[in-house]
Design an enzyme around this catalytic site. Structure first.
Site, PDB file in Angstrom:
ATOM      1  N   LYS A  12     -29.783  10.917 -18.451  1.00 33.95           N
ATOM      2  CA  LYS A  12     -31.018  11.716 -18.423  1.00 33.95           C
ATOM      3  C   LYS A  12     -30.733  13.207 -18.290  1.00 33.95           C
ATOM      4  O   LYS A  12     -31.407  14.023 -18.917  1.00 33.95           O
ATOM      5  CB  LYS A  12     -31.932  11.259 -17.277  1.00 33.95           C
ATOM      6  CG  LYS A  12     -32.693   9.975 -17.577  1.00 33.95           C
ATOM      7  CD  LYS A  12     -33.787  10.208 -18.615  1.00 33.95           C
ATOM      8  CE  LYS A  12     -34.608   8.981 -18.899  1.00 33.95           C
ATOM      9  NZ  LYS A  12     -34.071   8.014 -19.828  1.00 33.95           N
ATOM     10  N   LYS A  19     -31.290  -2.188 -32.171  1.00 29.44           N
ATOM     11  CA  LYS A  19     -32.430  -3.029 -31.819  1.00 29.44           C
ATOM     12  C   LYS A  19     -33.756  -2.296 -31.997  1.00 29.44           C
ATOM     13  O   LYS A  19     -33.787  -1.076 -32.138  1.00 29.44           O
ATOM     14  CB  LYS A  19     -32.280  -3.558 -30.399  1.00 29.44           C
ATOM     15  CG  LYS A  19     -32.135  -2.508 -29.335  1.00 29.44           C
ATOM     16  CD  LYS A  19     -32.020  -3.186 -27.970  1.00 29.44           C
ATOM     17  CE  LYS A  19     -32.230  -2.156 -26.871  1.00 29.44           C
ATOM     18  NZ  LYS A  19     -32.305  -2.726 -25.538  1.00 29.44           N
ATOM     19  N   LYS A  24     -39.079   1.972 -29.587  1.00 29.27           N
ATOM     20  CA  LYS A  24     -40.038   3.003 -30.000  1.00 29.27           C
ATOM     21  C   LYS A  24     -39.370   4.356 -30.186  1.00 29.27           C
ATOM     22  O   LYS A  24     -39.831   5.189 -30.944  1.00 29.27           O
ATOM     23  CB  LYS A  24     -41.186   3.106 -28.998  1.00 29.27           C
ATOM     24  CG  LYS A  24     -40.726   3.406 -27.586  1.00 29.27           C
ATOM     25  CD  LYS A  24     -41.882   3.492 -26.632  1.00 29.27           C
ATOM     26  CE  LYS A  24     -41.434   3.809 -25.217  1.00 29.27           C
ATOM     27  NZ  LYS A  24     -40.702   2.739 -24.556  1.00 29.27           N
TER      28      LYS A  24
END
Ligand code: TRP
Length: 331
Positions: free
Chosen positions: A111, A194, A197
């Site tokens: 992050k 995979k 979104k």
């Protein structure tokens, strides 16, 4: 009977990957275990501090959970921020969580690379908030994917540390709920990896997608130049299309196109047309239930209030006991 906890961040609609990955298993787990499935809206603020429509995002997930078959009479479905007891446990756990171990967490390191202009304390303490979600219900099982295993390990560390520091055996050690064979990997439509979104426009088929959007996405799915010799190994993009067909189409349909591939007669356009039809058929009941439930404001509110009440009852008990263990006393 196990106590199960799982959370999902409200940052997008549910797609087929979510359905086959976790949701389908939740639906069977709710019959056998004491399940708490919640929407992690506090967590979403670590990456999306000023969401356009936080309530709308939360509501959408709740509606989609219900549409997919989660039953509010069986499982406790609730919104994280409806249970502020979680944040109190988070505070207590933070007192005994060390900067070093939080900084070493892989998701934190990822992050801080992804959002260099917003390296906030919430990101650093994401694992203690997640531990609070789990420990507040004294859960024994957490259905998580590989990417969450380190967080679960940290939850065990924090729970065990609490027990040791205050000399109690209060928090059980939560273990990963292993779906084993049940876990079906759903690839995306853009040729590799995979379904997700964040993997780019058109990569995911959402449960709420309209038929025309599904058709367009499927027809645009990445393919290759086609096989040049019989029984040729499939490229990843082609394996992906076949895998999607395996989950939504009839076995005969799959076998038909597989045979065409193996004899070098396949026309990917035809295959995708069929896949789109089957995909639309598969998702239609979801889309219809999503619409019906979403328009029933009273029902959605009732479910959310019921979940809040059930979750809060259990959470308040934990907080009462934790306060007592630490030594807080009312005057
Ligand atoms: N971190 C999880 C994810 O990103 C979401 C989550 C928050 C969660 N709290 C949880 C999952 C507690 C399981 C249990 O997917």
């Amino acid at each position: 009977m196990e106590t199960v906890v799982s959370g999902i961040r409200p940052t997008g609609n549910l797609h087929l990957g979510n359905y086959f990955g976790a949701l389908r298993n939740f639906i069977s787990m709710q019959n056998e275990h004491n399940c708490y499935f919640f929407i992690a809206d506090y967590h979403s603020l670590t990456t999306h501090p000023t969401p356009q429509d936080l309530h709308g995002n939360v509501r959408q997930i709740l509606v989609e959970y219900l549409a997919a078959g989660l039953d509010p009479e069986k499982a406790t479905l609730y919104v994280q921020s409806d249970v502020p007891e979680v944040s109190e446990l988070y505070l207590f756990l933070n007192m005994n969580a060390y900067i070093g171990e939080l900084e070493r967490c892989t998701s934190f390191k990822d992050k801080i690379r992804q959002q260099q202009n917003n390296i906030n304390a919430g990101l650093l303490t994401y694992p203690t908030l997640m531990a609070a979600d789990i420990l507040i219900h004294r859960a024994t099982k957490v259905p998580v994917g590989k990417d969450q295993e380190q967080h679960l390990e940290m939850t065990r560390t924090f729970g065990n540390r609490f027990n040791r520091m205050y000399n109690v055996e209060y928090f059980p050690e939560p273990q990963a709920f292993n779906f084993g064979q049940e876990l079906v990997k759903i690839p995306g439509l853009n040729g590799s990896g995979k379904m997700g979104k964040s993997e780019g426009e058109g990569n995911a088929i959402f449960l709420a997608d309209e038929p025309e959007d599904i058709r367009k996405k499927v027809m645009k799915a990445v393919t290759d130049a086609g096989p040049t010799e019989p029984n040729q190994a499939k490229t990843e993009a082609i394996q992906n299309i076949f895998q999607l067909m395996k989950v939504v189409s009839a076995p005969e349909t799959y076998d038909f196109f597989n045979e065409k591939y193996n004899t070098c007669q396949i026309r990917y356009g035809d295959m995708k047309k069929q896949l789109a039809v089957d995909m639309i058929q598969f998702t239609t009941p979801f889309r219809e239930r999503i619409k019906a439930i979403s328009s029933d404001e009273a029902y959605v509110s009732k479910v959310a209030r019921m979940g809040k009440e059930k979750a809060q009852e259990n959470a308040a008990k934990t907080i009462r006991e934790v306060r007592e263990i630490i030594g807080f006393k009312a005057f």
